[in-house]
Write an enzyme that holds these catalytic residues in place. Structure first.
Site, short mmCIF file in Angstrom:
data_model
loop_
_atom_site.label_atom_id
_atom_site.label_comp_id
_atom_site.label_asym_id
_atom_site.label_seq_id
_atom_site.Cartn_x
_atom_site.Cartn_y
_atom_site.Cartn_z
CB CYS A 171 -0.96 -0.03 1.19
SG CYS A 171 -0.17 -0.06 2.81
N GLY A 172 0.67 2.19 0.86
CA GLY A 172 1.53 3.36 0.91
C GLY A 172 2.57 3.29 2.01
#
Length: 459
Positions: free
Chosen positions: A416-417
């Site tokens: 994800c981030g």
């Protein structure tokens, strides 16, 4: 008259509630959630009693705190008459006013975000001071209009256009106090500011620059992404009225010994592990869902865990059980069976099996051009389009449970981030029987920096 309005920001939900000090020992609260701890603290600091609890609309992203304020503080609940709420309240229609003792509050019909939406104009005598705009006019945008189903979306978006035109006919210096803002899944993308003025919005809000209604509709709808599944439940719960809680008990988690946790899990309870990603990676209860405790915990709990399911919490000793409990309760998760007594140390000490999901850094990834391992990016669509690893497969975390069965079974690195959503996704896949999983620490930019390779963009 100086108006004392305090913003109470819930960064995790991207929302703001407001406390107005009426100057006579009484306070008015707008759009408070069921987690009333910030309201209580602000009211105590100012020495006021909450006399009015006001809701701009039937909220989809949190349970209202108005019912609790009525029970505990004898606050008068004020809301739209068109909402047909099933608990005692003063129902207002467009143009109705409430005398607050020195100040007046006028309801402005502003349908769009919901069909019963009201904004509330605060007046000092005849002078408009500010407007609680809820989910109509927000900083740099307007709140989403698709929460009542696809068949209503066009109608509500056009209503939103007219509501914004109405609000922006107010004087330039009128302060705008929106409920939804940056980080809210109820709103289109917005900046970091939480409040604004009519003049600032008239000058700088891109949606207000639309030359006509059709252009506005296309612009607003084109900016919307997905939203949590629990949104479809809460507005009706808010119409009926959330259950009144024993506040002291509601913030606690009952201790559960390891055998009781095993029995609950085997009976269908969901184990929610709120520890940091690294701790879950090292060892966790088989079948547990990773939702690290952070401001966004409530959103992901509501998105990933089926409603009505008993929950068992696993946390570290330094994590606040009240924070877990109140974040869960503000999105309607009251079936908190308790927490694992002694945490994972007790579980391991009992000799019960654990599982692990390894973490990998960007530099440890093999050549992703071969497609082995599979790279699964679980960020939101807009994030993925802005830049992703070449060849990555994309499934938003909120949609993963429904698509897990169709994903390739080869070794997979989830990303994800930063890692929190990725570990949540990996835990869901493991719960569905998948093995050979790993989670990437960091995000796309970390990979690009480590490999000196560009990211791909687009869908």
């Amino acid at each position: 008259m100086r108006i004392d309005v305090t913003s109470l920001v819930d960064g995790g939900l991207g929302n703001s509630a407001y406390l107005v000090d009426l100057g006579d020992g009484r306070g008015l609260v707008v759009d408070a959630s069921r987690d009333l701890r910030p309201v209580r603290a602000a009211a105590a600091e100012r020495g006021v009693r909450v006399a009015y609890a006001v809701d701009t609309h039937l909220h989809a992203d949190f349970l209202t705190g108005a019912v609790q304020l009525a029970a505990d503080d004898h606050a008068q609940v004020i809301a739209s008459a068109r909402g047909h709420r099933e608990f005692p309240h003063v129902g207002l229609d467009d143009g109705d006013e409430v005398d607050l003792g020195g100040l007046r509050m006028r309801a402005i019909g502003t349908p769009g975000h919901t069909d019963e939406h009201l904004a509330y104009l605060l007046l000092d005598g005849q002078v408009p001071v500010g407007v609680f705009s809820g989910g109509s006019l927000i900083v740099g945008s307007a709140a989403r209009t698709d929460l009542l189903g696809a068949e209503r979306t066009d109608e509500l978006t056009r209503a939103q256009y007219r509501s914004l035109q109405r609000l922006t006919s107010l004087p330039d210096d009128v302060v705008v106090w929106p409920t939804h803002g940056a980080g809210s899944f109820c709103s289109a993308p917005a900046g970091g500011r939480r409040t604004t003025t009519i003049g600032a919005e008239r000058a700088g809000n891109p949606l207000l620059a639309a030359p006509d209604e059709d252009t506005f509709v296309a612009a607003l709808l084109g900016s919307l992404g997905s939203y949590p599944t629990y949104f479809s439940r809460l507005s009706e719960l808010n119409r009926r009225g959330p259950a009144v809680l024993d506040v002291a008990a509601a913030g606690r988690l009952a201790p559960l010994p390891t055998p009781a946790v095993q029995q609950l899990r085997d009976s269908g309870a969901v184990i929610v592990d709120v520890r940091p990603v690294a701790d879950f990676s090292a060892a966790h209860i088989p079948g547990a869902i990773s939702i690290p405790l952070r401001p966004q915990f409530a959103t992901w709990l509501g998105w990933l865990v089926p409603p009505g399911t008993p929950l068992v919490v696993v946390r570290n000793p330094d994590q606040d059980p009240a924070e877990v409990a109140w974040q869960a309760r503000k999105v309607g998760y009251d079936q908190l069976a308790g927490e694992l007594s002694g945490g994972m140390s007790a579980w391991r000490g009992a000799g019960v099996a654990t599982r692990s999901i390894p973490l990998v850094t960007a530099g440890q990834l093999p050549d992703i051009a071969t497609g082995n391992p599979e790279i699964l990016d679980v960020r939101q669509d807009s994030e993925f389009r802005a830049g992703h690893l070449p060849g990555a497969r994309h499934v938003e975390l909120g949609a993963l449970a429904g698509r897990a069965a169709g994903l390739p079974t080869r070794p997979t690195v989830v990303m994800c981030g930063h890692g929190e959503r990725a570990m949540g996704a990996a835990s869901l896949l493991a719960r569905a029987g998948r093995t050979q999983l790993a989670v990437l620490t960091g995000g796309p930019q970390d990979w690009s920096s480590a490999t000196e390779r560009p990211l791909a963009s687009g869908a």
